[in-house]
Design a protein around this motif. Structure first.
Motif, PDB file in Angstrom:
ATOM      1  N   LEU A  69       0.834  -1.200   0.000  1.00 47.19           N
ATOM      2  CA  LEU A  69       0.000   0.000   0.000  1.00 47.19           C
ATOM      3  C   LEU A  69       0.868   1.249   0.000  1.00 47.19           C
ATOM      4  CD1 LEU A  69      -2.611  -0.955   2.766  1.00 47.19           C
ATOM      5  CD2 LEU A  69      -2.812  -1.317   0.301  1.00 47.19           C
ATOM      6  N   HIS A  70       0.389   2.284  -0.688  1.00 43.83           N
ATOM      7  CA  HIS A  70       1.029   3.600  -0.657  1.00 43.83           C
ATOM      8  C   HIS A  70      -0.053   4.659  -0.483  1.00 43.83           C
ATOM      9  CE1 HIS A  70       4.397   1.363  -2.371  1.00 43.83           C
ATOM     10  NE2 HIS A  70       5.178   2.411  -2.104  1.00 43.83           N
ATOM     11  N   ILE A  71       0.238   5.689   0.337  1.00 46.49           N
ATOM     12  CA  ILE A  71      -0.743   6.730   0.624  1.00 46.49           C
ATOM     13  C   ILE A  71      -0.184   8.112   0.319  1.00 46.49           C
ATOM     14  CG2 ILE A  71      -0.042   6.975   3.056  1.00 46.49           C
ATOM     15  CD1 ILE A  71      -2.980   7.556   3.741  1.00 46.49           C
ATOM     16  N   ILE A  72      -1.047   8.991  -0.192  1.00 42.77           N
ATOM     17  CA  ILE A  72      -0.805  10.431  -0.224  1.00 42.77           C
ATOM     18  C   ILE A  72      -1.978  11.086   0.493  1.00 42.77           C
ATOM     19  CG2 ILE A  72       0.709  10.640  -2.234  1.00 42.77           C
ATOM     20  CD1 ILE A  72      -1.794  11.100  -3.956  1.00 42.77           C
ATOM     21  N   HIS A  73      -1.692  12.147   1.240  1.00 41.87           N
ATOM     22  CA  HIS A  73      -2.703  12.704   2.143  1.00 41.87           C
ATOM     23  C   HIS A  73      -2.589  14.221   2.175  1.00 41.87           C
ATOM     24  CE1 HIS A  73      -3.527  13.822   6.585  1.00 41.87           C
ATOM     25  NE2 HIS A  73      -4.684  13.828   5.955  1.00 41.87           N
ATOM     26  N   ASN A  74      -3.730  14.876   2.106  1.00 42.06           N
ATOM     27  CA  ASN A  74      -3.835  16.320   2.290  1.00 42.06           C
ATOM     28  C   ASN A  74      -4.737  16.562   3.485  1.00 42.06           C
ATOM     29  OD1 ASN A  74      -4.253  19.141   2.025  1.00 42.06           O
ATOM     30  ND2 ASN A  74      -6.017  18.775   0.697  1.00 42.06           N
ATOM     31  N   GLY A  75      -4.243  17.296   4.475  1.00 42.56           N
ATOM     32  CA  GLY A  75      -5.076  17.605   5.628  1.00 42.56           C
ATOM     33  C   GLY A  75      -4.382  17.277   6.926  1.00 42.56           C
ATOM     34  N   GLN A  76      -5.199  17.009   7.942  1.00 49.66           N
ATOM     35  CA  GLN A  76      -4.664  16.764   9.272  1.00 49.66           C
ATOM     36  C   GLN A  76      -5.568  15.787  10.006  1.00 49.66           C
ATOM     37  OE1 GLN A  76      -1.885  18.883   9.594  1.00 49.66           O
ATOM     38  NE2 GLN A  76      -1.209  17.455  11.161  1.00 49.66           N
ATOM     39  N   PHE A  77      -4.949  14.766  10.602  1.00 45.14           N
ATOM     40  CA  PHE A  77      -5.671  13.855  11.487  1.00 45.14           C
ATOM     41  C   PHE A  77      -5.371  14.263  12.922  1.00 45.14           C
ATOM     42  CE2 PHE A  77      -4.806  10.879   7.822  1.00 45.14           C
ATOM     43  CZ  PHE A  77      -6.103  10.896   7.344  1.00 45.14           C
ATOM     44  N   TYR A  78      -6.423  14.476  13.703  1.00 46.60           N
ATOM     45  CA  TYR A  78      -6.253  14.888  15.093  1.00 46.60           C
ATOM     46  C   TYR A  78      -6.338  13.676  16.013  1.00 46.60           C
ATOM     47  CZ  TYR A  78      -7.036  19.245  12.704  1.00 46.60           C
ATOM     48  OH  TYR A  78      -6.935  20.283  11.808  1.00 46.60           O
ATOM     49  N   ASP A  79      -5.746  13.823  17.183  1.00 45.20           N
ATOM     50  CA  ASP A  79      -5.646  12.714  18.138  1.00 45.20           C
ATOM     51  C   ASP A  79      -4.838  11.559  17.544  1.00 45.20           C
ATOM     52  OD1 ASP A  79      -6.078  11.573  20.617  1.00 45.20           O
ATOM     53  OD2 ASP A  79      -7.999  10.671  20.071  1.00 45.20           O
ATOM     54  N   TYR A  80      -3.927  11.888  16.630  1.00 46.62           N
ATOM     55  CA  TYR A  80      -3.208  10.832  15.913  1.00 46.62           C
ATOM     56  C   TYR A  80      -2.191  10.120  16.795  1.00 46.62           C
ATOM     57  CZ  TYR A  80       0.962  13.810  15.352  1.00 46.62           C
ATOM     58  OH  TYR A  80       2.081  14.575  15.576  1.00 46.62           O
ATOM     59  N   ARG A  81      -1.688  10.781  17.824  1.00 43.87           N
ATOM     60  CA  ARG A  81      -0.683  10.131  18.672  1.00 43.87           C
ATOM     61  C   ARG A  81      -1.281   8.941  19.420  1.00 43.87           C
ATOM     62  NH1 ARG A  81       1.938  15.799  20.957  1.00 43.87           N
ATOM     63  NH2 ARG A  81       3.277  16.218  19.145  1.00 43.87           N
ATOM     64  N   ARG A  82      -2.507   9.091  19.907  1.00 42.74           N
ATOM     65  CA  ARG A  82      -3.164   7.973  20.593  1.00 42.74           C
ATOM     66  C   ARG A  82      -3.404   6.822  19.621  1.00 42.74           C
ATOM     67  NH1 ARG A  82      -8.059   6.060  20.685  1.00 42.74           N
ATOM     68  NH2 ARG A  82      -8.850   7.802  19.433  1.00 42.74           N
TER      69      ARG A  82
END
Length: 647
Positions: A69-82
Motif C-alpha cells: 500500500l502507498h498513501i498520499i494525504h492532504n489535511g490533518q488527522f487529530y488525536d493521531y498520537r493515541r
C-alpha cells in the motif's frame, strides 16, 4: 496540509509527464517538498507537495511495511498520537512521524471502515498494488477538496481542478454546474468545469479495472423523531439541562481546540472579533504558555472594518495581534488571483480579503492557524435557521390553536399567484416560489433571493435558460436530499441546516481552503470537529435557537474565555466592501472586466444585457445594490475563469 494528485491507468502505463504537471500545479499547497511515484506495475501514479506541519521530513507517498500500500494525504488527522500508539501496540511499524501514516495502517487493518476511526479534515488516496484497487476519501464536512475526472480509460484525482487541467483534462464550462452556482445552489458533486467532479463530503471512492464507485460513509445523524418509540427513547434518555449542555459544549470545544494546537510549528488564529473566532483564540491561549498570534483583515472603509473589536479580543487573550489592511485597490488588484485559486464564483469581495489575509499570515512566518467557521452551523447562528426553528415551535403538542390561527394565511397564500408575487423566484423554481408564500420566515429570505435571481436571469443568454426550461433546481435538490438523507424524519430547522451544509457551505464557504492554501497556509476549524457537531446535533432545537440572543449556548459555554465586549456583541457577517454604488478601484475593475473580451467569449451570458446593466449602475436604487453587487462580482468571476482557464 498538502497537495495531492493521482492517476489510475488500469490498461496501460501511467503518463508520467501528466502526473508531474498535475503535481507541479499544486506547488503552492506544499512549498516544502514535491515528488511523484509510479507503481511497479505502472497502473497507478501518486504525486504530492508537502506543507510540513507535523513532520518536517514527511515526504509522500508513504509505503506500508510490506510495500503493498502507498498513501498520499492532504489535511490533518487529530488525536493521531493515541491512534499511532494503539497501532504500534498491534505490531505496525511506522516509517515517519507524520499523522498521515495512521490512515495507511488503519486501512491495512480495516479497509474502508478505517474512516470511522479518523478525526480531522482530510482527503487522501491509497493505492493497493496487490489488488489493483485505488481508494480515496474526503472528510465528513468537505473541509479538504478532492476532484476527479476520467479520460481515455484513466481516472485522475487532485486537490484542485487546475491540477487536473494541467494533467490534460480539457477545460470547458459545465453548464449544469454553472446554472446551479448562478442560482446560489451549487451541487456538491459538480464543479464549474465539464467532466471534473468532486468526491462529495463524507464519501469515499473506489476504482479498479471494472470502474469507479462512490459510497457515503458518514452523514449528519438523524435526531429522534416524534414516533412513540422515539418518545420512549427520549423518556429513557432525557435531554440535558441547559447547564449540563453548556458544560459539555465547553468540554468538547476545549478538547477540539487543544487537539488542533498540536503541531511541529507555531499555530496562530484568524480573528474577526466576533464570538466564534474570539472563543477559539481564548481557548487556544489557555493551551500554551506562549502568546498566540492572531491575524485580522481590516478595511479602509470603516463601515466594513472589524479590527477594533478584534484588538479587544486579542488583548484579552494576551495574543500578538496583526491587522492586514486591505484597501479597495488591494481588493481590486487581487480579485483575479482569488477567483483563479478558489475555482468558483465569488459573491463578495471577502474572497479577495481572505486571500490577502492568508498572504499576511504566511509573510508573518506562520503555516497553520485556527478559525471560527462552523459555529453558526453547529449552534444555529444564522437568522434563517433561527426563523425556521421559531416557525416550528407551534407544531408540537398543544399547538392546535396556533395551527388553526394560521389556516387563513395558508389558504390565502395558496390562492396567490407565485409568478405575480415572486416573479424572479417563480421563473427559476415554481416550487420554491409557492413555498415562499407559505412559510412564515419567507419574506426577508425569499425576497432577497427573488430579487437576485431576477437580476441573474436577465443577463443569461436565452439559449442557456432554454436548456434548463422545466428544470426546477431547488425542487430537484430537495428531492435528492430527501431521498438520500431521509429529510422527512428531520425537524424543519435541521432540514434547512442539512440543505445549507450540502450546498453553499460545502461549495462556497469551504472554498476558502484554496484561498488559504494559495499561500501555503492551513486553517483548522475546531467547531467542525465531528464529535462536537454530532453532540450539538443531538440537542433539542430549543436549546440552540429559542433564546433571544443568537448562539446563547456557545456564548455561555465560552464565557470564561471571552471579554465582556465580545460576550455582548451581536453577530455580524464577514463581508468585504461593496463594489457597486461607489467610485474608485473596485468600480473601475468591474467596468474594465465586464466590458472586456473575456465576457464576450462566455457562452451563457447575454453580453448586451451585461453592458446595459453596467450603464445603469450610477442610477441604481439603494435597495437593489446588495443583490447587484453579488451579481456583478459573480459576472467578474466568470470573466476571470473564462480568461485564466481558457474556457
Amino acid at each position: 496540509m498538502c497537495g495531492i494528485a493521482a492517476i489510475l491507468s488500469p490498461d496501460g502505463p501511467v503518463p508520467a509527464q501528466a502526473l508531474r504537471r498535475a503535481t507541479t500545479a499544486l506547488r503552492h499547497r506544499g512549498p516544502d517538498g514535491e515528488g511523484t511515484w509510479i507503481a511497479p506495475s505502472g497502473r497507478a501514479g501518486l504525486g504530492h507537495t508537502l506543507l510540513a506541519i507535523t513532520d518536517p521530513e514527511g515526504q509522500q507517498p508513504i509505503a506500508s511495511e510490506d510495500g503493498r500500500l502507498h498513501i498520499i494525504h492532504n489535511g490533518q488527522f487529530y488525536d493521531y498520537r493515541r491512534i499511532r500508539a494503539s497501532l504500534e501496540a498491534r505490531g505496525h511499524r511506522f516509517r515517519t512521524r507524520s499523522d498521515s501514516e495512521i490512515a495507511l495502517h488503519l486501512y491495512e487493518d480495516l479497509g474502508p471502515e478505517c474512516l470511522e476511526r479518523l478525526r480531522g479534515q482530510f482527503a487522501f488516496v491509497i493505492w493497493d498494488e496487490e489488488s489493483g484497487v485505488l481508494f480515496a476519501a474526503r472528510d465528513r464536512f468537505g473541509l479538504k477538496p478532492l476532484f476527479h475526472a476520467e479520460k481515455e480509460g484513466r481516472l485522475y484525482l487532485a486537490s484542485e481542478a487546475k491540477a487536473l487541467v494541467a494533467a490534460g483534462i480539457a477545460p470547458s464550462w459545465d453548464s449544469r454546474g454553472v446554472y446551479h452556482a448562478l442560482h446560489a445552489c451549487p451541487d456538491e458533486r459538480l464543479s464549474l468545469f465539464h467532466g471534473i467532479s468532486q468526491v462529495p463530503p463524507g464519501h469515499f471512492l473506489q476504482a479498479d479495472g471494472s470502474g469507479v464507485r462512490l459510497k457515503r460513509y458518514w452523514d449528519l445523524p438523524l435526531t429522534p423523531g416524534r414516533s412513540r418509540a422515539a418518545r420512549f427513547r427520549r423518556a429513557q434518555h432525557p435531554a440535558p439541562t441547559p447547564d449540563a449542555a453548556i458544560e459539555r459544549v465547553r468540554e468538547l470545544t476545549e478538547e477540539s481546540v487543544a487537539l488542533r494546537m498540536v503541531a511541529a510549528v507555531p499555530v496562530g488564529c484568524l480573528l474577526s472579533g466576533g464570538l466564534d473566532s474570539s472563543a477559539v483564540l481564548g481557548v487556544a491561549a489557555s493551551c500554551t504558555d506562549e502568546a498566540v498570534a492572531a491575524f485580522t483583515v481590516g478595511f479602509e472603509r470603516l463601515d466594513y472594518d472589524e479590527s477594533t473589536g478584534a484588538r479587544e479580543a486579542a488583548a484579552a487573550a494576551g495574543g500578538n495581534h496583526t491587522v492586514v489592511t486591505a484597501s479597495d485597490g488591494d481588493l481590486a488588484d487581487h480579485f483575479v488571483d482569488a477567483v483563479f485559486h478558489a475555482e468558483t464564483l465569488q459573491y463578495n469581495t471577502h474572497g479577495a480579503a481572505r486571500y490577502l489575509l492568508s498572504r499576511g499570515v504566511r509573510d508573518a512566518g506562520y503555516k497553520s492557524v485556527l478559525a471560527g467557521e462552523g459555529a453558526d452551523e453547529a449552534f444555529f447562528g444564522y437568522e434563517f435557521l433561527r426563523a425556521a426553528a421559531g416557525a416550528a415551535r407551534g407544531s408540537g403538542a398543544g399547538a392546535l390553536p396556533r395551527v388553526l390561527a394560521r389556516l387563513p394565511r395558508i389558504a390565502a397564500a395558496l390562492l396567490r399567484s407565485p409568478s405575480r408575487h415572486q416573479p424572479g423566484l417563480a421563473a427559476a423554481s415554481p416550487w420554491l416560489a409557492r413555498l415562499a408564500l407559505l412559510l412564515p420566515a419567507a419574506p426577508s429570505l425569499f425576497t432577497r433571493l427573488a430579487r437576485g435571481l431576477g437580476h441573474i436571469r436577465a443577463v443569461c443568454s436565452r439559449d442557456f435558460l432554454d436548456d434548463f426550461a422545466g428544470y426546477d433546481l431547488y425542487r430537484a435538490y430537495y428531492r435528492r436530499c430527501r431521498r438520500t438523507a431521509d429529510l422527512s424524519r428531520r425537524e424543519p430547522a435541521r432540514r434547512l441546516l442539512y440543505l445549507w451544509l450540502h450546498s453553499l457551505f460545502a461549495n462556497y464557504h469551504l472554498a476558502a481552503d484554496r484561498l488559504d492554501m494559495a499561500h501555503g497556509v492551513e486553517v483548522r476549524l475546531p467547531f467542525l470537529d465531528h464529535h462536537l457537531f454530532e453532540y450539538t446535533n443531538r440537542l433539542p432545537v430549543s436549546l440552540l435557537a429559542h433564546h433571544p440572543r443568537e448562539k446563547h449556548l456557545l456564548r455561555e459555554a465560552m464565557r470564561p474565555y471571552i471579554p465582556d465586549p465580545v460576550y455582548d456583541r451581536v453577530k455580524r457577517p464577514f463581508m468585504g466592501p461593496s463594489a457597486v454604488g461607489t467610485d474608485g478601484p473596485l468600480h473601475d475593475f468591474l467596468q474594465d472586466t465586464l466590458r472586456g473580451e473575456a465576457v464576450r467569449a462566455v457562452p451563457f451570458l447575454d453580453h448586451p444585457a451585461v453592458a446595459r446593466l453596467l450603464d445603469r449602475l450610477p442610477a441604481l436604487p439603494a435597495e437593489d445594490r446588495p443583490s447587484l453587487d453579488s451579481l456583478m462580482l459573480m459576472l467578474a468571476s466568470v470573466a476571470v475563469l473564462q480568461e485564466r482557464y481558457r474556457l
